[in-house]
Motif scaffolding. Structure first.
Motif, PDB file in Angstrom:
ATOM      1  N   PHE A  22       6.352  -3.859   8.127  1.00  0.00           N
ATOM      2  CA  PHE A  22       6.071  -2.548   7.555  1.00  0.00           C
ATOM      3  C   PHE A  22       6.529  -1.444   8.494  1.00  0.00           C
ATOM      4  O   PHE A  22       5.751  -0.616   8.947  1.00  0.00           O
ATOM      5  N   SER A  63       5.796   1.313  -0.140  1.00  0.00           N
ATOM      6  CA  SER A  63       4.671   0.560   0.409  1.00  0.00           C
ATOM      7  C   SER A  63       3.700   1.462   1.151  1.00  0.00           C
ATOM      8  O   SER A  63       2.590   1.050   1.466  1.00  0.00           O
ATOM      9  N   SER A  86       0.133   0.027  -2.467  1.00  0.00           N
ATOM     10  CA  SER A  86       1.589  -0.001  -2.455  1.00  0.00           C
ATOM     11  C   SER A  86       2.121   0.117  -3.878  1.00  0.00           C
ATOM     12  O   SER A  86       1.451  -0.265  -4.837  1.00  0.00           O
TER      13      SER A  86
END
Length: 168
Positions: A22, A63, A86
């Motif tokens: 991420f 996300s 997300s």
């Protein structure tokens, strides 16, 4: 790595990318003929939906739990709509409204020009499928094993069909 399918409108390719995990994500506008970057926009995290272009704006989920609306010519942020999950569901724009699902178990209808919420429809699990609209009805599937028909104007459920498995 590419995290969305590209969309091409008026000679420009719109696509999101990001690394594994991420990390910070990027969204690009690329000239379809030359491959030259026209502009880029940084999001809070990599991953998200494929883009949709309508009325001079490109819409995409991330996300980082946001739906973005950017000017297609400049990449300037028009607005951001925050959710609590997300967004992998690609937005659909019909009649000035953006429809999309989120991992916060909701189907949203947002004004395409302002980013103001018009309504929200809650399901029993997250929505990973992309909505489609026909005859004033929004159709979307959920991980809760259901296909939903929702009134596009009000967000009221018209019916639900149990599929027996997740609908992505």
């Amino acid at each position: 790595s590419i995290v969305s399918s590209p969309t091409i409108v008026d000679g420009t390719v719109f696509v999101g990318s990001g690394g594994s995990g991420f990390e910070i994500g990027n969204f690009y506008a690329v000239n379809a003929e030359t491959g030259q970057e026209e502009w880029s926009f940084e999001t809070g995290e990599s991953g998200g939906s494929s883009p949709t272009v309508a009325d001079g704006r490109v819409f995409f989920g991330s996300s980082d739990e946001n739906l973005y609306a950017l000017d297609t010519e400049t990449g300037r942020k028009e607005w951001i709509f925050e959710t609590e999950g997300s967004i992998g569901s690609s937005p659909t724009v019909v009649g000035g409204t953006v429809f999309f699902g989120s991992f916060d178990d909701n189907l949203y209808a947002v004004d395409a020009e302002t980013g103001d919420q018009e309504w929200v429809f809650q399901t029993d699990d997250f929505i990973g499928s992309s909505p489609t609209i026909s005859g004033g009805t929004v159709f979307v599937g959920g991980v809760d094993n259901n296909l939903y028909a929702v009134d596009a104007e009000t967000g009221d459920q018209q019916w639900v069909f149990e599929t027996g498995d997740s609908v992505y």
